[in-house]
Design an enzyme around this catalytic site. Structure first.
Site, PDB file in Angstrom:
ATOM      1  N   GLY A 119       1.850   0.721  -1.643  1.00  0.00           N
ATOM      2  CA  GLY A 119       1.064   1.746  -0.973  1.00  0.00           C
ATOM      3  C   GLY A 119      -0.418   1.406  -0.971  1.00  0.00           C
ATOM      4  O   GLY A 119      -1.125   1.629   0.020  1.00  0.00           O
ATOM      5  N   THR A 120      -0.884   0.865  -2.077  1.00  0.00           N
ATOM      6  CA  THR A 120      -2.301   0.524  -2.201  1.00  0.00           C
ATOM      7  C   THR A 120      -2.698  -0.470  -1.116  1.00  0.00           C
ATOM      8  O   THR A 120      -3.754  -0.341  -0.484  1.00  0.00           O
ATOM      9  CB  THR A 120      -2.580  -0.075  -3.597  1.00  0.00           C
TER      10      THR A 120
ATOM     11  N   ASN B 160      -0.406  13.671  -4.749  1.00  0.00           N
ATOM     12  CA  ASN B 160       0.527  13.183  -5.766  1.00  0.00           C
ATOM     13  C   ASN B 160       0.560  14.046  -7.014  1.00  0.00           C
ATOM     14  O   ASN B 160       1.550  14.077  -7.722  1.00  0.00           O
ATOM     15  CB  ASN B 160       0.208  11.738  -6.148  1.00  0.00           C
TER      16      ASN B 160
ATOM     17  N   GLN C 191       3.472   9.913  -1.000  1.00  0.00           N
ATOM     18  CA  GLN C 191       4.273  10.949  -1.673  1.00  0.00           C
ATOM     19  C   GLN C 191       5.080  11.796  -0.690  1.00  0.00           C
ATOM     20  O   GLN C 191       6.059  12.418  -1.078  1.00  0.00           O
ATOM     21  CB  GLN C 191       3.370  11.859  -2.514  1.00  0.00           C
TER      22      GLN C 191
ATOM     23  N   SER D 167       5.068   3.683   0.217  1.00  0.00           N
ATOM     24  CA  SER D 167       5.397   2.755  -0.871  1.00  0.00           C
ATOM     25  C   SER D 167       6.867   2.889  -1.222  1.00  0.00           C
ATOM     26  O   SER D 167       7.351   4.012  -1.422  1.00  0.00           O
ATOM     27  CB  SER D 167       4.535   3.113  -2.086  1.00  0.00           C
ATOM     28  N   GLY D 168       7.560   1.749  -1.319  1.00  0.00           N
ATOM     29  CA  GLY D 168       9.002   1.784  -1.542  1.00  0.00           C
ATOM     30  C   GLY D 168       9.420   2.471  -2.830  1.00  0.00           C
ATOM     31  O   GLY D 168      10.387   3.228  -2.859  1.00  0.00           O
ATOM     32  N   HIS D 169       8.673   2.229  -3.901  1.00  0.00           N
ATOM     33  CA  HIS D 169       9.173   2.681  -5.208  1.00  0.00           C
ATOM     34  C   HIS D 169       9.067   4.187  -5.415  1.00  0.00           C
ATOM     35  O   HIS D 169       9.515   4.698  -6.439  1.00  0.00           O
ATOM     36  CB  HIS D 169       8.499   1.912  -6.349  1.00  0.00           C
TER      37      HIS D 169
ATOM     38  N   THR E 194       5.349 -15.304   3.162  1.00  0.00           N
ATOM     39  CA  THR E 194       6.798 -15.169   3.335  1.00  0.00           C
ATOM     40  C   THR E 194       7.236 -13.766   2.938  1.00  0.00           C
ATOM     41  O   THR E 194       6.805 -13.235   1.918  1.00  0.00           O
ATOM     42  CB  THR E 194       7.532 -16.227   2.477  1.00  0.00           C
TER      43      THR E 194
ATOM     44  N   CYS F 262      -6.585   8.994 -18.749  1.00  0.00           N
ATOM     45  CA  CYS F 262      -7.126   8.607 -20.045  1.00  0.00           C
ATOM     46  C   CYS F 262      -7.952   7.343 -19.868  1.00  0.00           C
ATOM     47  O   CYS F 262      -7.410   6.283 -19.608  1.00  0.00           O
ATOM     48  CB  CYS F 262      -5.974   8.360 -21.011  1.00  0.00           C
TER      49      CYS F 262
HETATM   50  N1  PLP Z   1      -1.019   6.870  -2.746  1.00  0.00           N
HETATM   51  C1  PLP Z   1      -0.452   7.852  -3.446  1.00  0.00           C
HETATM   52  C2  PLP Z   1      -0.576   9.263  -2.963  1.00  0.00           C
HETATM   53  C3  PLP Z   1       0.258   7.564  -4.610  1.00  0.00           C
HETATM   54  O1  PLP Z   1       0.823   8.550  -5.303  1.00  0.00           O
HETATM   55  C4  PLP Z   1       0.358   6.209  -5.032  1.00  0.00           C
HETATM   56  C5  PLP Z   1       1.047   5.877  -6.279  1.00  0.00           C
HETATM   57  O2  PLP Z   1       1.133   6.677  -7.194  1.00  0.00           O
HETATM   58  C6  PLP Z   1      -0.248   5.224  -4.254  1.00  0.00           C
HETATM   59  C7  PLP Z   1      -0.932   5.578  -3.108  1.00  0.00           C
HETATM   60  C8  PLP Z   1      -0.185   3.786  -4.628  1.00  0.00           C
HETATM   61  O3  PLP Z   1       1.092   3.274  -4.356  1.00  0.00           O
HETATM   62  P1  PLP Z   1       1.518   1.853  -4.977  1.00  0.00           P
HETATM   63  O4  PLP Z   1       1.788   2.104  -6.418  1.00  0.00           O
HETATM   64  O5  PLP Z   1       2.733   1.461  -4.243  1.00  0.00           O
HETATM   65  O6  PLP Z   1       0.389   0.924  -4.744  1.00  0.00           O
END
Ligand code: PLP
Length: 396
Positions: free
Chosen positions: A80-81, A159, A187, A207-209, A245, A333
């Site tokens: 996602g980042t 999130n 999210q 983001s896949g995870h 790749t 933290c």
């Molecule tokens: N954007 C949001 C709203 C998220 O909650 C997160 C991850 O917690 C991210 C971006 C970043 O995703 P990634 O961990 O796949 O880089």
């Protein structure tokens, strides 16, 4: 610990669905060819990547297919980042002469840290505030967007609180001034319908995870006709828009996860909302000094941000951990000092509540029994922590 894990931290990451893993497996040791290869062994993998791309596009509600039937508006990324960073950078290249980024106070660091870096490089960044329920100040957004704005970036759903923003309205505001619009839907994807066709959204990242695909894969939607400058230069992969790749196994997994998420969207949303509401009702009925954060009229079905007055969220998490219950806090933290998160601060949540914030985030794998268990162990945990807290005096 002999108790089974109760995993209520699905906004942090999710388990890979067994069906997703099954779809991925052949691509590790059997069909491991490089999709760019001339030979059929490798080249045929490219067809599977395109199928996965279409499944992602379907989840986004992005119906465009090019002459080869490719969902060309989707670029696979590593997370996602990456999608967030790539969109913001590409927008400035696509709108030369415009220097402003408008975003919100409650974005994920994937957007906010990138915004800070762009500011260091000379871009103007305007941050739009939210109210006490986490709702975006749409009037401030409208006032901030002008002829100098290259990009407006507003997350689809937060999130920490699950609050859903009116992104389609925000996108219209951006377009009215000729700016591009990006939304971080990391999210939201798989939890609410996205329907990009029916909007002015130019960029959307996931983001896949977060939706039962593996870590290390994501996707970025770039609306057809929007100029996109690559973030990674290299080979011709992703139509020259992202060199390197392809992460084939994970891309296949992401496609499967998106297909499953779309098929179960309405059913899962109703089930998750029922579980979340049950958890909140039980907590509110059994523990005093508790607040549920966010826009209760418009939020993700799986997310509950709960503040317990007078105690530290981290202490609650550690005690929950003794029961093998996983949740997360609304605090970040840093170097040993516990600061309430930027989201809680932006909402103006008082420190005594913000410090005691716990985020419970559910997935389709959670059950009512798990909700009951968490609701059962919380009251004695909170009572015990308040007994020893200097910030909880006489029930205040
Ligand atoms: N954007 C949001 C709203 C998220 O909650 C997160 C991850 O917690 C991210 C971006 C970043 O995703 P990634 O961990 O796949 O880089």
């Amino acid at each position: 610990m002999d108790q089974a894990v109760i995993y209520f931290d699905n906004n942090a990451t999710t388990r890979v669905a067994p069906e997703v893993l099954e779809a991925m497996l052949p691509f590790f040791c059997d069909r491991y060819g490089n999709p760019s290869s001339i030979h059929t062994f490798g080249g045929s993998v490219a067809d599977d990547i395109e199928k996965a791309r279409c499944r992602v596009a379907d989840l986004f509600g992005a119906s465009f297919r090019d002459r080869e039937g490719t969902a060309a508006e989707i670029i696979f990324t590593s997370c996602g980042t990456e999608g967030d960073n790539a969109a913001l950078n590409a927008a400035f290249a696509a709108r030369p002469g415009r220097n402003k980024l408008v975003t919100t106070a409650v974005e994920h660091p994937a957007v906010l840290s990138c915004a800070r870096e762009l500011e260091r490089r000379g871009r103007e960044v305007v941050i739009i505030p939210v109210d006490g329920r986490g709702r975006l100040d749409m009037a401030a957004l409208k006032a901030a967007v002008d002829e100098n704005t290259a990009i407006v970036s507003v997350m689809w759903a937060n999130n920490e609180t699950g609050t859903i923003f009116p992104v389609k309205e925000a996108a219209e505001i951006a377009h009215a001034s000729g700016a591009l619009f990006h939304t971080d839907a990391v999210q939201a994807a798989g939890k609410v319908p996205l329907e990009v066709d029916d909007s002015c959204i130019d960029f959307l990242s996931i983001s896949g995870h977060k939706l039962h695909a593996p870590k290390g894969v994501g996707a970025l939607y770039v609306r057809r006709g929007v100029r996109f400058s690559p973030f990674l230069f290299g080979g011709h992969q992703e139509r020259g828009r992202r060199g390197g790749t392809e992460n084939v196994t994970s891309v296949i997994g992401l496609g499967k996860a998106c297909e499953m998420a779309l098929a179960g969207l309405d059913r899962e949303a109703a089930r998750l909302a029922a579980l979340r509401d049950s958890l909140e009702q039980k907590i509110l009925a059994s523990i005093p000094g508790v607040h549920v954060n966010g826009d209760l009229d418009s939020r993700l079905p799986n997310t509950s941000s709960v503040s317990f007055d007078g105690i530290e969220g981290e202490s609650i998490l550690m005690m929950l951990n003794m029961y093998n219950i996983c949740a997360s806090s609304g605090s970040a933290c840093t170097t040993g000092s516990l600061e309430p998160s930027h989201v809680m601060r932006a909402m103006g949540i008082p420190y005594t509540s913000a410090h005691g914030t716990v985020r419970f985030s559910l997935s389709g794998y959670n059950t009512q029994e798990e909700v009951d268990k968490v609701a059962e162990v919380l009251p004695p945990i909170i009572a015990r922590l308040r007994e020893i807290s200097p910030y909880w005096k006489d029930g205040k």
